[in-house]
Write an enzyme that holds these catalytic residues in place. Structure first.
Site, PDB file in Angstrom:
ATOM      1  N   TYR A 182       0.832  -1.214   0.000  1.00  0.00           N
ATOM      2  CA  TYR A 182       0.000   0.000   0.000  1.00  0.00           C
ATOM      3  C   TYR A 182       0.867   1.265   0.000  1.00  0.00           C
ATOM      4  CZ  TYR A 182      -3.826  -3.167   0.350  1.00  0.00           C
ATOM      5  OH  TYR A 182      -4.711  -4.187   0.054  1.00  0.00           O
ATOM      6  N   GLN A 240     -16.369   2.221  -4.817  1.00  0.00           N
ATOM      7  CA  GLN A 240     -15.561   1.077  -4.357  1.00  0.00           C
ATOM      8  C   GLN A 240     -14.084   1.452  -4.372  1.00  0.00           C
ATOM      9  OE1 GLN A 240     -17.025  -2.805  -6.302  1.00  0.00           O
ATOM     10  NE2 GLN A 240     -18.034  -1.213  -7.447  1.00  0.00           N
ATOM     11  N   ASN A 241     -13.784   2.634  -4.912  1.00  0.00           N
ATOM     12  CA  ASN A 241     -12.383   2.997  -5.107  1.00  0.00           C
ATOM     13  C   ASN A 241     -11.759   3.526  -3.817  1.00  0.00           C
ATOM     14  OD1 ASN A 241     -12.947   2.311  -7.680  1.00  0.00           O
ATOM     15  ND2 ASN A 241     -13.099   4.414  -8.452  1.00  0.00           N
ATOM     16  N   VAL A 242     -10.469   3.260  -3.696  1.00  0.00           N
ATOM     17  CA  VAL A 242      -9.765   3.734  -2.498  1.00  0.00           C
ATOM     18  C   VAL A 242      -9.003   5.030  -2.783  1.00  0.00           C
ATOM     19  CG1 VAL A 242      -9.616   1.423  -1.473  1.00  0.00           C
ATOM     20  CG2 VAL A 242      -7.744   2.227  -2.929  1.00  0.00           C
ATOM     21  N   HIS A 258     -14.715   0.524   0.274  1.00  0.00           N
ATOM     22  CA  HIS A 258     -13.550  -0.344   0.492  1.00  0.00           C
ATOM     23  C   HIS A 258     -12.369   0.377   1.122  1.00  0.00           C
ATOM     24  CE1 HIS A 258     -15.279  -3.130  -2.870  1.00  0.00           C
ATOM     25  NE2 HIS A 258     -15.858  -3.310  -1.704  1.00  0.00           N
ATOM     26  N   GLY A 274     -18.229   2.106 -14.406  1.00  0.00           N
ATOM     27  CA  GLY A 274     -16.932   1.422 -14.382  1.00  0.00           C
ATOM     28  C   GLY A 274     -16.742   0.383 -13.298  1.00  0.00           C
ATOM     29  N   THR A 275     -17.678  -0.542 -13.219  1.00  0.00           N
ATOM     30  CA  THR A 275     -17.455  -1.662 -12.293  1.00  0.00           C
ATOM     31  C   THR A 275     -17.838  -2.952 -12.981  1.00  0.00           C
ATOM     32  OG1 THR A 275     -17.967  -2.633 -10.131  1.00  0.00           O
ATOM     33  CG2 THR A 275     -19.736  -1.422 -11.199  1.00  0.00           C
ATOM     34  N   SER A 276     -17.167  -4.035 -12.593  1.00  0.00           N
ATOM     35  CA  SER A 276     -17.418  -5.334 -13.225  1.00  0.00           C
ATOM     36  C   SER A 276     -18.491  -6.132 -12.484  1.00  0.00           C
ATOM     37  CB  SER A 276     -16.118  -6.139 -13.257  1.00  0.00           C
ATOM     38  OG  SER A 276     -15.680  -6.357 -11.926  1.00  0.00           O
ATOM     39  N   PRO A 295     -19.351  -3.591 -20.612  1.00  0.00           N
ATOM     40  CA  PRO A 295     -20.252  -3.807 -19.478  1.00  0.00           C
ATOM     41  C   PRO A 295     -20.447  -5.276 -19.129  1.00  0.00           C
ATOM     42  CG  PRO A 295     -21.460  -3.041 -21.425  1.00  0.00           C
ATOM     43  CD  PRO A 295     -20.011  -2.973 -21.767  1.00  0.00           C
TER      44      PRO A 295
HETATM   45  P1  OAD Z   1     -12.818  -4.141 -11.889  1.00  0.00           P
HETATM   46  O1  OAD Z   1     -11.399  -4.026 -12.269  1.00  0.00           O
HETATM   47  O2  OAD Z   1     -13.344  -5.474 -11.492  1.00  0.00           O
HETATM   48  O3  OAD Z   1     -13.720  -3.650 -13.102  1.00  0.00           O
HETATM   49  C1  OAD Z   1     -13.432  -2.450 -13.748  1.00  0.00           C
HETATM   50  C2  OAD Z   1     -14.540  -2.134 -14.715  1.00  0.00           C
HETATM   51  O4  OAD Z   1     -14.203  -0.874 -15.303  1.00  0.00           O
HETATM   52  C3  OAD Z   1     -14.712  -3.145 -15.846  1.00  0.00           C
HETATM   53  O5  OAD Z   1     -16.096  -3.452 -16.014  1.00  0.00           O
HETATM   54  C4  OAD Z   1     -14.161  -2.401 -17.078  1.00  0.00           C
HETATM   55  O6  OAD Z   1     -14.849  -2.744 -18.284  1.00  0.00           O
HETATM   56  C5  OAD Z   1     -14.455  -0.962 -16.699  1.00  0.00           C
HETATM   57  N1  OAD Z   1     -13.601   0.041 -17.361  1.00  0.00           N
HETATM   58  C6  OAD Z   1     -12.354  -0.077 -17.879  1.00  0.00           C
HETATM   59  N2  OAD Z   1     -11.932   1.083 -18.390  1.00  0.00           N
HETATM   60  C7  OAD Z   1     -12.930   1.978 -18.200  1.00  0.00           C
HETATM   61  C8  OAD Z   1     -13.110   3.359 -18.521  1.00  0.00           C
HETATM   62  N3  OAD Z   1     -12.164   4.076 -19.130  1.00  0.00           N
HETATM   63  N4  OAD Z   1     -14.271   3.944 -18.164  1.00  0.00           N
HETATM   64  C9  OAD Z   1     -15.246   3.234 -17.529  1.00  0.00           C
HETATM   65  N5  OAD Z   1     -15.130   1.936 -17.212  1.00  0.00           N
HETATM   66  C10 OAD Z   1     -13.994   1.315 -17.543  1.00  0.00           C
HETATM   67  O7  OAD Z   1     -13.082  -3.033 -10.754  1.00  0.00           O
HETATM   68  P2  OAD Z   1     -14.232  -2.941  -9.684  1.00  0.00           P
HETATM   69  O8  OAD Z   1     -15.513  -3.502 -10.215  1.00  0.00           O
HETATM   70  O9  OAD Z   1     -14.231  -1.560  -9.166  1.00  0.00           O
HETATM   71  O10 OAD Z   1     -11.765  -4.236  -3.896  1.00  0.00           O
HETATM   72  O11 OAD Z   1     -13.668  -3.890  -8.565  1.00  0.00           O
HETATM   73  C11 OAD Z   1     -14.338  -3.999  -7.351  1.00  0.00           C
HETATM   74  C12 OAD Z   1     -13.385  -4.253  -6.234  1.00  0.00           C
HETATM   75  O12 OAD Z   1     -12.516  -5.346  -6.571  1.00  0.00           O
HETATM   76  C13 OAD Z   1     -12.415  -3.148  -5.931  1.00  0.00           C
HETATM   77  O13 OAD Z   1     -12.968  -2.124  -5.152  1.00  0.00           O
HETATM   78  C14 OAD Z   1     -11.324  -3.855  -5.204  1.00  0.00           C
HETATM   79  C15 OAD Z   1     -11.189  -5.059  -6.102  1.00  0.00           C
HETATM   80  O14 OAD Z   1     -10.689  -6.174  -5.570  1.00  0.00           O
HETATM   81  C16 OAD Z   1     -10.975  -3.970  -2.840  1.00  0.00           C
HETATM   82  O15 OAD Z   1      -9.982  -3.280  -2.895  1.00  0.00           O
HETATM   83  C17 OAD Z   1     -11.482  -4.563  -1.580  1.00  0.00           C
END
Ligand code: OAD
Length: 236
Positions: free
Chosen positions: A54, A87-89, A105, A175-177, A203
């Site tokens: 970190y 969810q972002n830090v 998170h 922007g989340t999976s 998406p």
């Molecule tokens: P992910 O990395 O799982 O997903 C990222 C998403 O962003 C995907 O759906 C991509 O298609 C999308 N993406 C990529 N580039 C982009 C852009 N320019 N604009 C918009 N979207 C874009 O990330 P999270 O879903 O946030 O947890 O992950 C969730 C959690 O998993 C995080 O908070 C973290 C991780 O483990 C902890 O730290 C506890």
């Protein structure tokens, strides 16, 4: 004012230079497995590796600046009661000027007491300008750890997030999976009659919510499209 609740993930910060978790080759987890640095109990097993991880993350990404998607969300406060659940830090929503940000998170520029999780500190800058934590670090009589929610730990702000979503007029996911629960289940708290938009260039198929209005675009492009949609709806 209508209540507009954003649910953001790593994708919104991608265009600010912070790689997403799952898709990027050069991911945040590049040198370490999630098991080593981000699961409950990891500090007991690998304290030095976890702190170093970190510390490096802070050094590498703390100079990143908000992109136009973060800025657009902040700007929408002029017209809406905006709440950001992230969810972002990173602190890019705060840097952009958003006034109500709920971090699910944790926050990488902060640390918290190991014995009392509600005692949270900004990590002080050292003489090199770095913000580091280390095993056994004490602040105001508290032994501290990075303020990151590890997998397997409770998500203290989840109830607050649910409460905000229950009376949302509009929800926008950016922007989340939809991979990580309980965050991924939060859209289920939005009233069935209210629209949910989902901005993402790739998406996820969200089986439980087939009515999501998908805007297939990056965060910066997608936010511009969303604003057009919202403006059109308001002017009808
Ligand atoms: P992910 O990395 O799982 O997903 C990222 C998403 O962003 C995907 O759906 C991509 O298609 C999308 N993406 C990529 N580039 C982009 C852009 N320019 N604009 C918009 N979207 C874009 O990330 P999270 O879903 O946030 O947890 O992950 C969730 C959690 O998993 C995080 O908070 C973290 C991780 O483990 C902890 O730290 C506890």
């Amino acid at each position: 004012m209508k209540k507009l609740v954003f649910l953001t993930g790593a994708g919104i910060s991608a265009e600010s230079g912070i790689p997403t978790f799952r898709k990027a080759v050069d991911s945040l987890w590049e040198n370490q497995s999630i098991e080593t640095v981000c699961v409950s109990g990891c500090l007991d097993l690998n304290a030095d590796i976890v702190h170093d991880f970190y510390n490096n993350l802070r050094k590498k990404y703390s100079q990143c600046k908000p992109n136009s998607a973060h800025l657009d969300i902040a700007e929408l406060e002029k017209k809406y009661n905006v709440v950001v659940i992230t969810q972002n830090v990173d602190n890019l929503h705060e840097q952009a000027g958003s006034s109500k940000v709920i971090h699910l998170h944790g926050e990488f520029l902060k640390c918290r007491s190991i014995s009392d999780p509600e005692v949270i500190f900004d990590i002080p800058e050292n003489s090199n300008g770095d913000r580091n934590t280390y095993d056994g670090m004490m602040i105001n009589g508290h032994e501290v750890r990075p303020h990151i929610v590890f997998f397997g730990e409770d998500v203290p702000n989840i109830l607050l997030a649910e409460k905000e979503l229950r009376d949302a007029d509009i929800c926008v996911v950016v922007g989340t999976s939809f991979n990580v629960y309980p965050a991924a289940g939060l859209v289920g708290f939005v009233d069935v009659d209210k629209p949910i938009y989902y901005i993402d260039p790739d998406p996820a198929y969200v089986q439980d919510y087939p009515d999501l209005k998908v805007i297939k675009a990056t965060a910066t492009e997608g936010m511009k499209k969303l604003i057009e949609i919202l403006d059109n709806e308001t002017s009808i």
